[in-house]
Each structure stands twice: as structure tokens, then as C-alpha cells.
Design a protein around this motif. Structure first.
Motif, PDB file in Angstrom:
ATOM      1  N   ASP A   1       7.340  11.800   0.551  1.00  0.00           N
ATOM      2  CA  ASP A   1       6.374  12.723  -0.056  1.00  0.00           C
ATOM      3  C   ASP A   1       5.184  11.988  -0.677  1.00  0.00           C
ATOM      4  O   ASP A   1       4.314  12.603  -1.288  1.00  0.00           O
ATOM      5  CB  ASP A   1       7.063  13.605  -1.101  1.00  0.00           C
TER       6      ASP A   1
ATOM      7  N   PRO B   1       6.504  -0.386   4.204  1.00  0.00           N
ATOM      8  CA  PRO B   1       5.517  -0.487   5.283  1.00  0.00           C
ATOM      9  C   PRO B   1       4.543  -1.649   5.035  1.00  0.00           C
ATOM     10  O   PRO B   1       4.107  -1.859   3.907  1.00  0.00           O
ATOM     11  CB  PRO B   1       4.787   0.864   5.216  1.00  0.00           C
ATOM     12  N   LEU B   2       4.233  -2.371   6.094  1.00  0.00           N
ATOM     13  CA  LEU B   2       3.401  -3.572   5.948  1.00  0.00           C
ATOM     14  C   LEU B   2       1.924  -3.241   5.741  1.00  0.00           C
ATOM     15  O   LEU B   2       1.417  -2.238   6.229  1.00  0.00           O
ATOM     16  CB  LEU B   2       3.529  -4.456   7.187  1.00  0.00           C
ATOM     17  N   THR B   3       1.268  -4.149   5.020  1.00  0.00           N
ATOM     18  CA  THR B   3      -0.185  -4.138   4.873  1.00  0.00           C
ATOM     19  C   THR B   3      -0.807  -5.138   5.850  1.00  0.00           C
ATOM     20  O   THR B   3      -1.893  -4.911   6.383  1.00  0.00           O
ATOM     21  CB  THR B   3      -0.569  -4.538   3.432  1.00  0.00           C
TER      22      THR B   3
ATOM     23  N   TRP C   1       0.809  -1.232   0.000  1.00  0.00           N
ATOM     24  CA  TRP C   1       0.000   0.000   0.000  1.00  0.00           C
ATOM     25  C   TRP C   1       0.828   1.261   0.000  1.00  0.00           C
ATOM     26  O   TRP C   1       0.303   2.334  -0.274  1.00  0.00           O
ATOM     27  CB  TRP C   1      -0.956  -0.007   1.196  1.00  0.00           C
TER      28      TRP C   1
ATOM     29  N   MET D   1      -5.745  -3.573   3.664  1.00  0.00           N
ATOM     30  CA  MET D   1      -5.438  -4.211   4.956  1.00  0.00           C
ATOM     31  C   MET D   1      -6.562  -5.140   5.397  1.00  0.00           C
ATOM     32  O   MET D   1      -6.318  -6.169   6.018  1.00  0.00           O
ATOM     33  CB  MET D   1      -5.192  -3.144   6.023  1.00  0.00           C
TER      34      MET D   1
ATOM     35  N   ILE E   1       1.618  10.269  -0.894  1.00  0.00           N
ATOM     36  CA  ILE E   1       0.349  10.428  -0.173  1.00  0.00           C
ATOM     37  C   ILE E   1      -0.147   9.031   0.190  1.00  0.00           C
ATOM     38  O   ILE E   1      -0.391   8.213  -0.687  1.00  0.00           O
ATOM     39  CB  ILE E   1      -0.686  11.165  -1.043  1.00  0.00           C
ATOM     40  N   PRO E   2      -0.266   8.740   1.488  1.00  0.00           N
ATOM     41  CA  PRO E   2      -0.688   7.390   1.866  1.00  0.00           C
ATOM     42  C   PRO E   2      -2.137   7.135   1.478  1.00  0.00           C
ATOM     43  O   PRO E   2      -2.980   8.021   1.604  1.00  0.00           O
ATOM     44  CB  PRO E   2      -0.506   7.374   3.385  1.00  0.00           C
ATOM     45  N   ALA E   3      -2.422   5.943   0.982  1.00  0.00           N
ATOM     46  CA  ALA E   3      -3.782   5.576   0.589  1.00  0.00           C
ATOM     47  C   ALA E   3      -3.906   4.070   0.734  1.00  0.00           C
ATOM     48  O   ALA E   3      -3.257   3.328   0.001  1.00  0.00           O
ATOM     49  CB  ALA E   3      -4.063   6.009  -0.850  1.00  0.00           C
ATOM     50  N   VAL E   4      -4.691   3.604   1.670  1.00  0.00           N
ATOM     51  CA  VAL E   4      -4.726   2.167   1.947  1.00  0.00           C
ATOM     52  C   VAL E   4      -5.957   1.490   1.373  1.00  0.00           C
ATOM     53  O   VAL E   4      -5.908   0.326   0.993  1.00  0.00           O
ATOM     54  CB  VAL E   4      -4.591   1.906   3.466  1.00  0.00           C
ATOM     55  N   GLY E   5      -7.078   2.205   1.291  1.00  0.00           N
ATOM     56  CA  GLY E   5      -8.307   1.591   0.782  1.00  0.00           C
ATOM     57  C   GLY E   5      -8.662   0.353   1.577  1.00  0.00           C
ATOM     58  O   GLY E   5      -8.585   0.347   2.814  1.00  0.00           O
TER      59      GLY E   5
END
Lengths: 230, 230
Positions: free
Chosen positions: A142, A182-184, A136, A151, A144-148
Motif C-alpha cells: 500500500d 526493491p533496488l535503486t 526508495w 536512481m 505510494i512509490p516515489a523515486v525522485g
């Protein structure tokens, strides 16, 4: 159990297709589609995994779930079929099949989290030998985090299949001893489908089911990890 | 809560929303987004808003228009980054918007919890990932869970398909998404529908959101859009 590299190992239980492969994305999608048990409830992630749908035969009885509240999702909509109220997780217009059902978001994710989906197929940046998934976030400052729903899917489906290339375009392994991105989800992947090999994640380590255009020995050397045979 | 008010205009429906409010906005991409209520909120002028929605706007319509108007202080969502989320991207990179990313199912369940009188809940999603950092965890049985708290709104703006004069709602296809849970989770629930029908004309078996949750209802002509990929 680790493979002992110092002595010859009997790989006869693994099918090594050294004369065929690597698989194209379409061939990989077809392979995954063939491996999903008939009658399964399945969620296909955004991107490459969506291609698996193109290879599912209607007689398989496989029902597709989309996180935005639908079971019985049909193929992409075209022309007059396009309905802005009927979209998939990638926000693209789709169709409904006979027997489809709609539900709200809390129900849709209870369905995932509650272990009711048989299989999900997800893309990945990295998978660890213990089945940790990173798909993810690249970890760039820089970005933009987006996980939807990634997870929720990773920890929810009974079987979590990853579909990806085994190496990045730069040749870096994507199956790794430990994820650096980074882990999902932790220890959630059950099988890894790649262009070069299909690997099962087991409590004892990776098990190579099939290879394509490479031998197990070559892949172990390139990945610098060990894998067992069935 | 009092009986549902059926109003003539979207402007009347959003009257009284205060600066600093937390506003829940339904929709997945553009499906189910209450465009007219959002446009009315822009005209109404409330600012320093915290928005809770699955995404963070597409193009320059709906939620993206509200962001562009500079009325939003913080966005709580699962998936802000999309192919056409340039309004959000620009504001976020300029440091003008705070962002809390929540896994999609956890977002839905936190809203559900707020509406259902649940004080907090243990959720397996996100364990071992950056999104669980700093949160309380608990091992229950053989699994680790993260403690998650409800998200309640001061106001919910919801797009539904039809409503009757008691506020009973039905939705259409995947445009249902977050509407039913958000309708339970805010002090004042404002709904736009394509059509308000007489009480008694909706099949009680088909009602998805019972009118008890709906405070204000307004009929507006359908405006529906398709996102070009996300």
C-alpha cells in the motif's frame, strides 16, 4: 576475499575504535564531511545526508549540487532570506553562494548521469555486500512509490556514499548479502558510512576501514557476513 | 508554429484545451508552478487529463487543486508522495488516479527527447530495478542501458519569470527546473510570467527559452509559495 573466521586475523590495518562509539548522526556527518576531498562537486540526499553540509568548511572549496538545478547551494535560508524560487531537493528554502549557477532539469540530471559529480551521499534501507542500493521503496503493497532523483544519483556520481545506521531499530542488519527491498541501483555504492563502521565496497567484497564501539569480529558475527581489512 | 500570442488573461491562455489531453506542468514542489494557468484550466473544464509533472501536488493549490477537482485520469511524475500531498494520496488509494513513476532525470530526458526529435534513447538509470521491468535493455560497452521513449504533451503549462512579446523567456533561480524542457515538448505551449516586457529589452545572451517554443504568453502577478518540507 573472505575473512577466515577459524583463525585469528590481523585487523591492524583497520582502525577499531572499540572505546568510542557508536557515532551519533552528527558525528557521522562530520566524519563524512572530513572524508570528502577538497574541491569536490557533491550532492547530498534528502534527510540525514543534508547534515553533512553543516560540517563542510568553506575553505574546502566543496561545491554543492541540488538536483532541482543549482550548483553553489548555500545554507538553509532564514527570515528575510527566504525566497520561494530558491529551494533545495527537499523543497526547503536555501541560499546561494558566490559563484552559484542555475540550470534546467535535463542539464541537472545530465550532470549526474554523465558522471560529472564527484560524490553523492544517500540514505538507505539496505545495501548489499556487492554495493546494490535499496533506498526508495519498502516494497509494502500500500506504499505510494516515489523515486525522485535517487536512481539517477545512484548510477551517476563517481563515488556513492551511503549514510545510515548499520542496524534497524529492531536490530535487523542493513548491510546484507542481497537486498530484500526493491533496488535503486545495482553495484553502485562505493562506501557505507554507519554509526558502527565505515565499509568500502570493493570488487572483492567489503573492506572495513574503521569501526566505532565494536570490533570487526563482533560486527561480522552480528551481520553474518564477512569483511576484509585494508 | 506561429508567432507567440500575448494574451490578457489566463483564461484566454488555456482556451481550447481538450478532454483527454496530456498536459505538461512545470515546477518542482511549488517553485515554478504556473498557479494561474492551472486555476484557469480548472475553470475551463477539460477532464480525463494526463498530467506530467515532477510532483503530484502540495496542499490544495496548483496541481493539487486540479486533482481535487477530479479532472485528472493519470499522473506521470517522479515523486508523488510528499509531506502535504494528501489530495493525491487520497485519490490514488481510492483507485481514482493512475500513476506512472519515472526517475526524475529520465523524466526530464524523455521530455527533452520529445522536444529534440529523438525517437528513443538508452539510459543507464533504473537498470536492475522495478522501474525497468519489462523494458528493453542493451549492453553497450561494459554497461547495461534501458530503452526509454519520449514524453510529448498536447499542452505545456509553464511558469517563468519574464517574457518579451516574441515569447523569449527568462526564469528565476531554482524555479527554472522543468520549464525549459517542457517548453520544447508540447504542441501548444502556454506560459505565465510575472511581467511581459517589450521585445528587445531582454539580453539575448540571457534568454533561456527562445520564443520559437512559446505559443501563448500571459502576464499575471507573482504568486509564490513555500512548501513546509517534503
Amino acid at each position: 576475499m573472505a575473512v577466515n573466521n577459524s583463525s585469528p586475523k590481523d585487523h591492524s590495518a583497520t582502525i577499531e575504535h572499540t572505546g568510542r562509539g557508536p557515532l551519533t548522526a552528527d558525528e557521522l556527518a562530520a566524519l563524512i564531511a572530513r572524508n570528502i576531498p577538497a574541491g569536490s562537486y557533491v550532492n547530498l540526499g534528502i534527510g540525514q545526508p543534508t547534515r553533512v553540509a553543516d560540517h563542510l568548511h568553506p575553505s574546502s572549496g566543496i561545491v554543492l549540487h541540488t538536483e532541482n538545478g543549482m550548483l553553489g547551494m548555500g545554507p538553509a535560508a532564514a527570515g528575510g532570506q527566504v525566497d520561494p524560487d530558491l529551494i533545495n531537493a527537499g523543497k526547503l528554502p536555501v541560499t546561494e553562494l558566490p559563484g552559484a549557477a542555475y540550470f534546467h532539469h535535463a542539464d541537472s540530471f545530465a550532470m549526474m548521469r554523465g558522471g560529472h559529480l564527484d560524490v553523492c551521499v544517500l540514505g538507505a534501507f539496505q545495501v548489499s555486500v556487492t554495493g546494490d542500493l535499496a533506498n526508495w521503496h519498502t516494497g509494502e503493497r500500500d506504499a505510494i512509490p516515489a523515486v525522485g532523483g535517487a536512481m539517477d544519483l545512484a548510477i551517476g556520481a563517481k563515488d556513492v556514499y551511503v549514510m545510515m545506521t548499520l542496524f534497524t531499530k529492531d536490530g535487523a542488519p542493513k548491510v546484507v548479502p542481497a537486498c530484500t527491498y526493491p533496488l535503486t541501483g545495482v553495484r553502485c555504492v562505493t562506501r557505507i558510512y554507519t554509526d558502527l563502521a565505515v565499509l568500502d565496497v570493493t570488487p572483492h567484497g567489503l573492506v572495513a576501514r574503521e569501526t566505532f564501539g565494536a570490533s570487526i569480529a563482533e560486527l561480522q558475527a552480528r551481520l553474518n557476513i564477512t569483511m576484509d581489512t585494508p | 508554429m506561429s508567432r507567440t500570442l500575448v494574451l490578457d488573461t489566463a483564461d484566454e491562455a488555456v482556451a481550447g484545451i481538450e478532454d483527454g489531453s496530456t498536459v505538461l506542468i512545470s515546477g518542482f514542489g511549488l517553485a515554478g508552478m504556473p498557479f494561474d494557468l492551472i486555476d484557469a484550466l480548472i475553470r475551463q473544464g477539460a477532464k480525463d487529463l494526463t498530467i506530467v509533472s515532477n510532483n503530484a501536488g502540495n496542499g490544495e493549490i496548483g496541481l493539487a487543486a486540479l486533482l481535487k477537482a477530479g479532472r485528472v485520469r493519470k499522473v506521470i511524475c517522479s515523486f508523488p508522495r510528499q509531506a502535504d500531498s494528501y489530495v493525491f494520496d487520497g485519490l490514488y488509494r481510492a483507485g481514482k488516479l493512475a500513476l506512472e513513476v519515472v526517475p526524475q532525470g529520465t523524466l526530464a530526458e524523455r521530455l527533452r527527447a520529445a522536444g529534440a526529435g529523438i525517437g528513443a534513447f538508452f539510459c543507464p538509470t533504473g537498470v536492475g530495478t522495478p522501474l525497468a521491468e519489462g523494458k528493453e535493455t542493451r549492453v553497450l560497452g561494459d554497461r547495461t542501458y534501458v530503452l526509454e521513449y519520449p514524453i510529448a504533451g498536447d499542452v505545456a503549462l509553464i511558469g517563468a519569470f519574464k517574457g518579451d512579446t516574441l515569447g523569449n523567456l527568462v526564469y528565476r533561480k531554482t524555479a527554472r527546473n522543468f520549464g525549459p524542457v517542457m517548453a520544447t515538448a508540447a504542441r501548444t505551449v502556454v506560459v505565465q510570467v510575472n511581467e511581459v516586457v517589450p521585445t528587445g529589452s531582454l539580453d539575448p545572451e540571457a534568454v533561456i527559452t527562445p520564443g520559437i517554443y512559446v505559443d501563448r504568453l500571459v502576464a499575471v502577478p507573482a504568486r509564490r509559495y513555500i512548501v513546509e518540507g517534503a
